[in-house]
Design a protein around this motif. Sequence first.
Motif, mmCIF file in Angstrom:
data_model
loop_
_atom_site.group_PDB
_atom_site.id
_atom_site.type_symbol
_atom_site.label_atom_id
_atom_site.label_comp_id
_atom_site.label_asym_id
_atom_site.label_seq_id
_atom_site.Cartn_x
_atom_site.Cartn_y
_atom_site.Cartn_z
ATOM 1 N N SER A 86 -57.171 -46.881 8.939
ATOM 2 C CA SER A 86 -56.215 -47.977 9.122
ATOM 3 C C SER A 86 -55.020 -47.873 8.167
ATOM 4 C CB SER A 86 -56.911 -49.324 8.940
ATOM 5 O OG SER A 86 -57.471 -49.410 7.645
ATOM 6 N N ASP A 87 -55.175 -47.178 7.033
ATOM 7 C CA ASP A 87 -54.077 -47.007 6.073
ATOM 8 C C ASP A 87 -53.083 -45.934 6.516
ATOM 9 O OD1 ASP A 87 -55.088 -48.882 4.158
ATOM 10 O OD2 ASP A 87 -56.529 -47.369 3.502
ATOM 11 N N ILE A 88 -53.529 -45.029 7.375
ATOM 12 C CA ILE A 88 -52.666 -43.917 7.776
ATOM 13 C C ILE A 88 -52.348 -43.924 9.269
ATOM 14 C CG2 ILE A 88 -53.325 -42.416 5.869
ATOM 15 C CD1 ILE A 88 -55.317 -41.028 7.733
ATOM 16 N N GLY A 89 -52.880 -44.920 9.984
ATOM 17 C CA GLY A 89 -52.702 -44.985 11.439
ATOM 18 C C GLY A 89 -51.504 -45.801 11.869
ATOM 19 N N HIS A 90 -51.606 -46.345 13.040
ATOM 20 C CA HIS A 90 -50.499 -47.060 13.684
ATOM 21 C C HIS A 90 -50.127 -48.377 12.993
ATOM 22 C CE1 HIS A 90 -53.992 -49.051 15.432
ATOM 23 N NE2 HIS A 90 -53.199 -50.064 15.719
ATOM 24 N N LEU A 91 -50.964 -48.898 12.108
ATOM 25 C CA LEU A 91 -50.647 -50.159 11.422
ATOM 26 C C LEU A 91 -49.558 -49.983 10.359
ATOM 27 C CD1 LEU A 91 -54.243 -51.636 11.050
ATOM 28 C CD2 LEU A 91 -52.499 -52.243 12.728
ATOM 29 N N ALA A 92 -49.324 -48.753 9.923
ATOM 30 C CA ALA A 92 -48.226 -48.408 9.001
ATOM 31 C C ALA A 92 -48.207 -49.262 7.736
ATOM 32 C CB ALA A 92 -46.890 -48.492 9.734
ATOM 33 N N ARG A 93 -49.370 -49.367 7.107
ATOM 34 C CA ARG A 93 -49.428 -50.130 5.860
ATOM 35 C C ARG A 93 -50.616 -49.672 5.015
ATOM 36 N NH1 ARG A 93 -54.445 -50.910 6.393
ATOM 37 N NH2 ARG A 93 -55.284 -52.478 7.739
ATOM 38 N N LEU A 94 -50.498 -49.875 3.711
ATOM 39 C CA LEU A 94 -51.596 -49.605 2.784
ATOM 40 C C LEU A 94 -52.191 -50.947 2.403
ATOM 41 C CD1 LEU A 94 -53.232 -47.701 0.909
ATOM 42 C CD2 LEU A 94 -51.501 -48.175 -0.838
ATOM 43 N N LEU A 95 -53.444 -51.158 2.736
ATOM 44 C CA LEU A 95 -54.132 -52.413 2.441
ATOM 45 C C LEU A 95 -54.708 -52.364 1.029
ATOM 46 C CD1 LEU A 95 -55.126 -55.113 3.724
ATOM 47 C CD2 LEU A 95 -57.222 -53.896 4.311
ATOM 48 N N LEU A 96 -54.417 -53.404 0.224
ATOM 49 C CA LEU A 96 -54.891 -53.492 -1.158
ATOM 50 C C LEU A 96 -55.761 -54.728 -1.321
ATOM 51 C CD1 LEU A 96 -51.526 -52.641 -2.928
ATOM 52 C CD2 LEU A 96 -53.429 -51.085 -2.457
ATOM 53 N N ALA A 97 -56.870 -54.580 -2.008
ATOM 54 C CA ALA A 97 -57.810 -55.679 -2.216
ATOM 55 C C ALA A 97 -57.164 -56.807 -3.030
ATOM 56 C CB ALA A 97 -59.058 -55.177 -2.923
ATOM 57 N N ALA A 98 -57.358 -58.038 -2.573
ATOM 58 C CA ALA A 98 -56.754 -59.208 -3.221
ATOM 59 C C ALA A 98 -57.201 -59.363 -4.665
ATOM 60 C CB ALA A 98 -57.090 -60.464 -2.426
ATOM 61 N N ASP A 99 -58.490 -59.130 -4.954
ATOM 62 C CA ASP A 99 -58.964 -59.327 -6.328
ATOM 63 C C ASP A 99 -58.325 -58.350 -7.307
ATOM 64 O OD1 ASP A 99 -60.445 -57.252 -5.078
ATOM 65 O OD2 ASP A 99 -62.131 -57.526 -6.449
ATOM 66 N N LEU A 100 -58.070 -57.114 -6.885
ATOM 67 C CA LEU A 100 -57.421 -56.141 -7.767
ATOM 68 C C LEU A 100 -55.958 -56.494 -8.006
ATOM 69 C CD1 LEU A 100 -58.969 -52.830 -6.403
ATOM 70 C CD2 LEU A 100 -59.560 -54.043 -8.509
ATOM 71 N N VAL A 101 -55.271 -56.908 -6.963
ATOM 72 C CA VAL A 101 -53.865 -57.306 -7.110
ATOM 73 C C VAL A 101 -53.754 -58.539 -8.002
ATOM 74 C CG1 VAL A 101 -51.829 -58.170 -5.889
ATOM 75 C CG2 VAL A 101 -53.140 -56.250 -4.939
ATOM 76 N N LYS A 102 -54.603 -59.539 -7.753
ATOM 77 C CA LYS A 102 -54.565 -60.771 -8.556
ATOM 78 C C LYS A 102 -54.964 -60.520 -10.010
ATOM 79 C CE LYS A 102 -55.361 -63.928 -4.725
ATOM 80 N NZ LYS A 102 -56.330 -64.800 -4.041
ATOM 81 N N GLY A 103 -55.837 -59.569 -10.232
ATOM 82 C CA GLY A 103 -56.291 -59.297 -11.594
ATOM 83 C C GLY A 103 -55.394 -58.374 -12.394
ATOM 84 N N HIS A 104 -54.691 -57.457 -11.720
ATOM 85 C CA HIS A 104 -53.953 -56.427 -12.454
ATOM 86 C C HIS A 104 -52.454 -56.372 -12.206
ATOM 87 C CE1 HIS A 104 -57.700 -54.722 -13.851
ATOM 88 N NE2 HIS A 104 -58.153 -54.717 -12.616
ATOM 89 N N ILE A 105 -51.991 -56.912 -11.097
ATOM 90 C CA ILE A 105 -50.566 -56.821 -10.776
ATOM 91 C C ILE A 105 -49.852 -58.153 -10.992
ATOM 92 C CG2 ILE A 105 -48.857 -56.217 -8.997
ATOM 93 C CD1 ILE A 105 -50.810 -53.885 -9.851
ATOM 94 N N LEU A 106 -50.336 -59.199 -10.345
ATOM 95 C CA LEU A 106 -49.644 -60.499 -10.406
ATOM 96 C C LEU A 106 -49.508 -61.076 -11.814
ATOM 97 C CD1 LEU A 106 -50.926 -62.217 -7.144
ATOM 98 C CD2 LEU A 106 -48.940 -60.718 -7.492
ATOM 99 N N PRO A 107 -50.469 -60.874 -12.720
ATOM 100 C CA PRO A 107 -50.264 -61.405 -14.076
ATOM 101 C C PRO A 107 -49.042 -60.813 -14.789
ATOM 102 C CG PRO A 107 -52.584 -60.902 -13.737
ATOM 103 C CD PRO A 107 -51.832 -60.353 -12.547
ATOM 104 N N GLN A 108 -48.544 -59.684 -14.304
ATOM 105 C CA GLN A 108 -47.383 -59.056 -14.926
ATOM 106 C C GLN A 108 -46.066 -59.433 -14.242
ATOM 107 O OE1 GLN A 108 -48.055 -54.864 -16.123
ATOM 108 N NE2 GLN A 108 -49.949 -55.067 -14.953
ATOM 109 N N TRP A 109 -46.142 -60.230 -13.180
ATOM 110 C CA TRP A 109 -44.959 -60.608 -12.420
ATOM 111 C C TRP A 109 -44.503 -62.010 -12.786
ATOM 112 C CZ3 TRP A 109 -44.924 -58.866 -6.629
ATOM 113 C CH2 TRP A 109 -45.024 -57.475 -6.567
ATOM 114 N N ASP A 110 -43.206 -62.263 -12.621
ATOM 115 C CA ASP A 110 -42.685 -63.612 -12.858
ATOM 116 C C ASP A 110 -42.892 -64.465 -11.603
ATOM 117 O OD1 ASP A 110 -40.546 -63.100 -11.013
ATOM 118 O OD2 ASP A 110 -39.317 -62.298 -12.632
ATOM 119 N N ALA A 111 -42.739 -65.766 -11.755
ATOM 120 C CA ALA A 111 -43.006 -66.724 -10.677
ATOM 121 C C ALA A 111 -42.122 -66.486 -9.456
ATOM 122 C CB ALA A 111 -42.822 -68.148 -11.183
#
Length: 191
Positions: A86-111
């Motif tokens: 599904s990451d390389i097929g016709h959906l044309a997107r890379l799916l990322l787990a919500a818990d990893l994004v919320k734990g490691h990416i969003l804390p470094q972003w501004d509101a």
Amino acid sequence: MFVTKTHHEYTEVSTELKLGYGSCITNKRKASENLANFSLSSTACGIKRMRLSSHKVEKGKGPKGVSLKLKLGLNPWVIKKRIQLSDIGHLARLLLAADLVKGHILPQWDARRIEGIKNGVQVAVWDCDTKSEHQLTFKQWPSNGCYVLNEKWTTGFVWRRGLKKGDEIGLYWDQSNSRFTFSILNRASIN
């Protein structure tokens, strides 16, 4: 001579430690390296004193047989993902787990940037393997709360890098450069 500093006196020092990742490292690492070298040399001195004071201890071991080897966990890839069809097929997107994004990416972003995710925000993605930067859209799917990188994911990464099902990739948010950093960590074995 040891000097104790308060948290406020370290505002210029990055808390990210990215030693040993070549082209993935930014120019702002010197303060981190100096702090790491100080910590490592202090630890090494303590281990040496422990070895000298404990003459009955086996070489490389501390009291009660505890290993004295210093291991650094310098792995910046906080998001690791095995590529699915599904990451390389016709959906044309890379799916990322919500818990990893919320734990490691969003804390470094501004509101402001976080608020924009619902409609999609443009983000730079640095491919440290090929030393190239690509513009993608980062967005949260309202249906399941997962996050995706899309728009140009297929051309910029799937086709260009020849991604296949089973390849393992790594991502992290590079706070110093305000962009994702991407790498192919392992290629899938060919059967």
